[in-house]
Design an enzyme around this catalytic site. Sequence first.
Site, PDB file in Angstrom:
ATOM      1  N   HIS A  35     -16.194   3.546  29.603  1.00  0.00           N
ATOM      2  CA  HIS A  35     -17.425   3.340  29.001  1.00  0.00           C
ATOM      3  C   HIS A  35     -17.182   2.819  27.738  1.00  0.00           C
ATOM      4  O   HIS A  35     -16.358   3.389  27.197  1.00  0.00           O
ATOM      5  CB  HIS A  35     -18.283   4.417  29.105  1.00  0.00           C
ATOM      6  CG  HIS A  35     -18.651   4.862  30.671  1.00  0.00           C
ATOM      7  ND1 HIS A  35     -18.966   6.132  31.014  1.00  0.00           N
ATOM      8  CD2 HIS A  35     -18.382   4.281  31.750  1.00  0.00           C
ATOM      9  CE1 HIS A  35     -19.112   6.135  32.231  1.00  0.00           C
ATOM     10  NE2 HIS A  35     -18.817   5.282  32.802  1.00  0.00           N
TER      11      HIS A  35
ATOM     12  N   ASN B 146     -18.040  11.188  36.598  1.00  0.00           N
ATOM     13  CA  ASN B 146     -18.425  10.631  35.560  1.00  0.00           C
ATOM     14  C   ASN B 146     -18.131  11.290  34.313  1.00  0.00           C
ATOM     15  O   ASN B 146     -18.130  12.593  34.299  1.00  0.00           O
ATOM     16  CB  ASN B 146     -19.849  10.497  35.457  1.00  0.00           C
ATOM     17  CG  ASN B 146     -20.446   9.647  34.376  1.00  0.00           C
ATOM     18  OD1 ASN B 146     -20.338   8.597  34.283  1.00  0.00           O
ATOM     19  ND2 ASN B 146     -21.080  10.638  33.394  1.00  0.00           N
ATOM     20  N   GLU B 147     -17.231  10.664  33.304  1.00  0.00           N
ATOM     21  CA  GLU B 147     -16.920  11.082  32.105  1.00  0.00           C
ATOM     22  C   GLU B 147     -16.207  12.481  32.044  1.00  0.00           C
ATOM     23  O   GLU B 147     -16.906  13.619  31.605  1.00  0.00           O
ATOM     24  CB  GLU B 147     -18.395  11.103  31.021  1.00  0.00           C
ATOM     25  CG  GLU B 147     -18.693   9.393  31.004  1.00  0.00           C
ATOM     26  CD  GLU B 147     -19.708   9.410  29.909  1.00  0.00           C
ATOM     27  OE1 GLU B 147     -20.429  10.343  29.831  1.00  0.00           O
ATOM     28  OE2 GLU B 147     -20.076   8.153  29.604  1.00  0.00           O
ATOM     29  N   TYR B 148     -15.155  12.712  32.737  1.00  0.00           N
ATOM     30  CA  TYR B 148     -14.626  14.064  33.014  1.00  0.00           C
ATOM     31  C   TYR B 148     -14.396  14.673  31.541  1.00  0.00           C
ATOM     32  O   TYR B 148     -14.506  15.924  31.463  1.00  0.00           O
ATOM     33  CB  TYR B 148     -13.206  13.965  33.642  1.00  0.00           C
ATOM     34  CG  TYR B 148     -13.116  12.865  34.873  1.00  0.00           C
ATOM     35  CD1 TYR B 148     -14.200  12.601  35.546  1.00  0.00           C
ATOM     36  CD2 TYR B 148     -11.750  12.377  34.986  1.00  0.00           C
ATOM     37  CE1 TYR B 148     -13.821  11.687  36.496  1.00  0.00           C
ATOM     38  CE2 TYR B 148     -11.554  11.266  36.201  1.00  0.00           C
ATOM     39  CZ  TYR B 148     -12.819  11.090  37.082  1.00  0.00           C
ATOM     40  OH  TYR B 148     -12.609  10.292  38.023  1.00  0.00           O
TER      41      TYR B 148
ATOM     42  N   ALA C 189     -14.086   6.799  34.997  1.00  0.00           N
ATOM     43  CA  ALA C 189     -15.376   6.393  34.186  1.00  0.00           C
ATOM     44  C   ALA C 189     -15.302   7.247  32.855  1.00  0.00           C
ATOM     45  O   ALA C 189     -16.119   8.025  32.507  1.00  0.00           O
ATOM     46  CB  ALA C 189     -16.456   6.999  35.059  1.00  0.00           C
TER      47      ALA C 189
END
Length: 617
Positions: A297, A200-202, A246
Amino acid sequence: MKKIMLVISIVLVCMGSKAQINATISINTNVDRHPISPLIYGSNGQGADQDENITARRFGGNRLSGYNWENNASHAGTDWYNSNDNYLPWVMGLPANMDETPNAVYKAFQDTSLQMNCYSLITLPMAGNVSHDKNGEVFANETAPSARFKEVVNQKGSVFSLTPDTSDNFIYIDECLHNLIDEYGLSTTGTGIKAYSMDNEYALWISTHPRIHPQQPTITEVISKSSNLARTIKTMDAGAEVYGPADYGYASFLNFQSAPDWNSYAVYGNFINAYLNGLKLASDTFGSRLLDVVDVHWYPEAQGINNNGVLERVVGGSNDRNVAIARMQCPRTLWDSSYTENSWIGQWFSPCVYIHALQNGIATYYPGTKLAFTEFNYGGQDHISGGIAIADVLGIFGRYGVYMSTHWGSLDEYVSTGFKIFRNYDGNNSTFGDISVQSLTSDIENSSAYASLESTDTSRLHLIAMNKNYDSTLVTDFNISGNNSFDVAEVWKFNSTSMAITGAGNVAITNNHFTYPLDPLSVYHFIFKNTATAISIPGKDNIVISPNPFEKNLYISNLPSGQRSKIEITDAMGNVIRQENTQSEKLQIETTSLSTGIYFIKITSQDKTVVRRAARQ
């Protein structure tokens, strides 16, 4: 006195002229026809008690970056004091005796998805380390690698166990997947987990998870980690869909938050293009596709000036008039090259047309990859502007071929209504159609319009139309062209006076044209029909589909006596997967070969047809 009366008259005339504006909405059922993915009506973790009739669920967010499947510990990161704790079992409502049961959290999520007939997307950790314990705050001197964390290893390299060894310093992703497959089967089965997200959201790891990943990640690192994790997933379950990266938002899209190695990748134009290219090259080496869905996102950066003269973002901002107007307009950033939102994105990067930019990158660097918005939120949950924005975005996702989307945040109040106008407008889970067709409005600032046909009965046309104007009724001319002829439309709506969807009766249609006033700040769902060929058969109200949901067998009873009936079972995309003919009043159909999901039962008798919705559990 005469002058005063004249002024009053002029004011009244001017007010009257503002109370009504005009627009034309044109629909062509033969143009721009393509399937609408059923997975765009999803959420992040909504429970089974919801009535939005959602189709997909994602289990993701910051907590999953540090989830230890062996003991269900997770890491809060900076969301909560960098805490290692038992939050996930608690929030999932698991009994205390399951806190240490391997994969209990993932399994609780999947069990609920199966109960709701939803597609599941489950997030696997990739940042490098996960919680070892549930002992609370992790201090800076305990940053990984330390005794507070376990290292994530994709491939165990030895025999799997359903009871993992919790005494070592590792968790194994392939052993986790083995545990899930043992419980639910492969993704191709009716109960298998359909998809996995690679963390998620690296770009934000350094700020959200400084105890797990204290350095700013590089593009080279996340492409390598994604490729390795994807290979593990595909080796364990070749049919499972793999999602990545993500991505948290536009600043990451541009250059991965000014990544240290951005200059080495600047030739690709943006981070997502570089990521797609990297996964394509890894796939070529592996011998089959490693990335099925590129997911992003989207929390709009758009702003409006509140009643105190201060700029506010529409997400998290007030419902003051200008903020609400900005909220209703900013979905246009996803597709409209003529629109410039009030934000740093609008100032420096217009036209953004984000969906088109993503799809162009896919076409160039990894053709065939699907697109998902696995987090999105437009604010205004308790205001009509939030309901209009959500309805607009769901329509946009269907029109522009988005594969999957999951709203972040609870589906309450007007957000719930925005979903239900597509998925449960009448309280009986009746839905918008699943074949998108052309719908154009002459006023894209004040209105939006989305049209669809039903794959199970293309004689029915649906239209979502909205008036985004605060003050004026939108008097709209509707013109329909194509092969279909309609003489009546059933009308449902919600507006600023109530978040409840209500029936607004029927409207007559002449020569596929009618005029209809849309209330200020409102959303309408029109269902067009032709009463001369209405969907009905003698005794249709007595037809029984049971059980529903069905599993091994489906029974259709009270079919018309003495008539030949043709029964077709179609999937959610309109593909006919079973056909039967009978002259009996009752038919049994064996259904064990059908996957879990939504199906339509089309019954034709004497040139009349009825369609019923059913679910395979």
